[in-house]
Scaffold this motif. Structure first.
Motif, mmCIF file in Angstrom:
data_model
loop_
_atom_site.group_PDB
_atom_site.id
_atom_site.type_symbol
_atom_site.label_atom_id
_atom_site.label_comp_id
_atom_site.label_asym_id
_atom_site.label_seq_id
_atom_site.Cartn_x
_atom_site.Cartn_y
_atom_site.Cartn_z
ATOM 1 N N THR A 1 1.165 5.014 1.732
ATOM 2 C CA THR A 1 0.670 5.982 2.695
ATOM 3 C C THR A 1 1.275 7.338 2.352
ATOM 4 O OG1 THR A 1 0.608 6.679 5.010
ATOM 5 C CG2 THR A 1 2.490 5.356 4.339
ATOM 6 N N LEU B 1 -3.830 9.040 2.961
ATOM 7 C CA LEU B 1 -4.060 7.811 2.213
ATOM 8 C C LEU B 1 -3.432 6.616 2.949
ATOM 9 C CD1 LEU B 1 -5.444 7.484 -0.592
ATOM 10 C CD2 LEU B 1 -3.160 7.221 -1.557
ATOM 11 N N SER C 1 -9.690 5.752 6.136
ATOM 12 C CA SER C 1 -9.369 6.643 5.022
ATOM 13 C C SER C 1 -9.269 5.830 3.741
ATOM 14 C CB SER C 1 -8.043 7.368 5.276
ATOM 15 O OG SER C 1 -8.127 8.193 6.420
ATOM 16 N N PRO C 2 -9.291 6.483 2.587
ATOM 17 C CA PRO C 2 -9.109 5.755 1.327
ATOM 18 C C PRO C 2 -7.768 5.029 1.301
ATOM 19 C CG PRO C 2 -9.949 7.959 0.913
ATOM 20 C CD PRO C 2 -9.581 7.910 2.363
ATOM 21 N N THR D 1 0.843 -1.193 0.000
ATOM 22 C CA THR D 1 0.000 0.000 0.000
ATOM 23 C C THR D 1 0.878 1.243 0.000
ATOM 24 O OG1 THR D 1 -0.085 0.035 2.417
ATOM 25 C CG2 THR D 1 -1.865 -1.138 1.285
ATOM 26 N N VAL E 1 -10.526 9.517 -5.736
ATOM 27 C CA VAL E 1 -10.569 9.982 -4.344
ATOM 28 C C VAL E 1 -10.693 11.504 -4.379
ATOM 29 C CG1 VAL E 1 -9.317 10.197 -2.162
ATOM 30 C CG2 VAL E 1 -9.202 8.057 -3.460
ATOM 31 N N LEU F 1 -7.981 1.529 -5.845
ATOM 32 C CA LEU F 1 -8.431 2.527 -4.871
ATOM 33 C C LEU F 1 -9.701 2.032 -4.186
ATOM 34 C CD1 LEU F 1 -7.993 5.796 -6.981
ATOM 35 C CD2 LEU F 1 -6.435 4.900 -5.243
ATOM 36 N N ALA G 1 -4.838 2.948 -1.281
ATOM 37 C CA ALA G 1 -4.307 2.616 -2.602
ATOM 38 C C ALA G 1 -3.404 1.403 -2.435
ATOM 39 C CB ALA G 1 -3.532 3.786 -3.187
#
Length: 220
Positions: A72, A118, A123-124, A70, A108, A97, A126
């Protein structure tokens, strides 16, 4: 003062002037100090800034790593207009996403004057399903915005431990169809179990009802 002494004094003054400059040059040279480049803030467009980009792998990973990862990053929109994050890449792999509930989304939202962390809980996110990385090393990340455009930056790769424990790869949530199938499968045996005794009781009653008037049945 003799000529040789004067030459020595001049040389000392010149050397004293050069040494601080050399020290500054050395101090600012990341390769000399063996300091990895810092991507604390990367700006793109009119006011969009990406702070502290880190790619997070699974806990316990080290060295060469192949698996989910992922990103951040704190994305701040200091501009006066809203923008939209449309794509995130780790290397050449495009991240999926998801929103704060784990549902897949295509973009987003990034409201003017607000920021999004992120990869954090709530929170969203990825995330790529698989990527070849070097834990402790760096990898290129690319972010694309509808208005601000595209920006790339080298991100440090860290395992999901310590400060990054909550930012590691997320397990995929079961799809609604899978949940419905599982629920139906779980309820089917219960329905069969409850139906069988009822069916047996009805069959028994039906068989005994016509037999009652029969004398032969009574004799038996």
């Amino acid at each position: 003062m003799s000529r040789s002494l004067r030459r020595g004094a001049v040389a000392a003054i010149v050397l004293a002037a050069i040494l601080p400059l050399a020290a500054c040059a050395t101090g600012n040279d990341a390769s000399t100090l063996q300091i990895k480049p810092d991507n604390a803030a990367t700006s793109v467009g009119d006011g969009v800034k990406l702070n502290n980009i880190v790619v997070v792998t699974e806990a316990g990973s080290a060295g060469a790593y192949t698996g989910p990862a992922t990103v951040t990053v704190n994305i701040a929109n200091a501009g006066t207009t809203d923008d939209v994050l449309t794509s995130v890449k780790i290397g050449d792999a495009t991240a999926k996403l998801t929103d704060e509930n784990g549902a897949a989304v295509s973009t987003v939202d990034l409201k003017a004057g607000q920021s999004v962390l992120l990869g954090a809980q709530g929170s969203p996110v990825a995330q790529v399903s698989s990527s070849q990385l070097s834990v402790g090393g760096y990898v290129k990340t690319t972010f694309t915005f509808a208005k601000a455009g595209e920006v790339s930056a080298q991100a440090n790769v860290q395992p999901a431990v310590g400060s990054y424990e909550a930012f590691g790869p997320k397990k995929a949530a079961p799809s609604p169809s899978a949940s419905a199938s599982a629920s139906a499968g779980a309820s089917a045996p219960a329905a069969g179990a409850s139906g069988s005794p009822a069916a047996g009781a009805t069959a028994s009653g039906s068989a005994s009802a016509p037999a009652s008037p029969s004398g032969s049945a009574s004799a038996h």
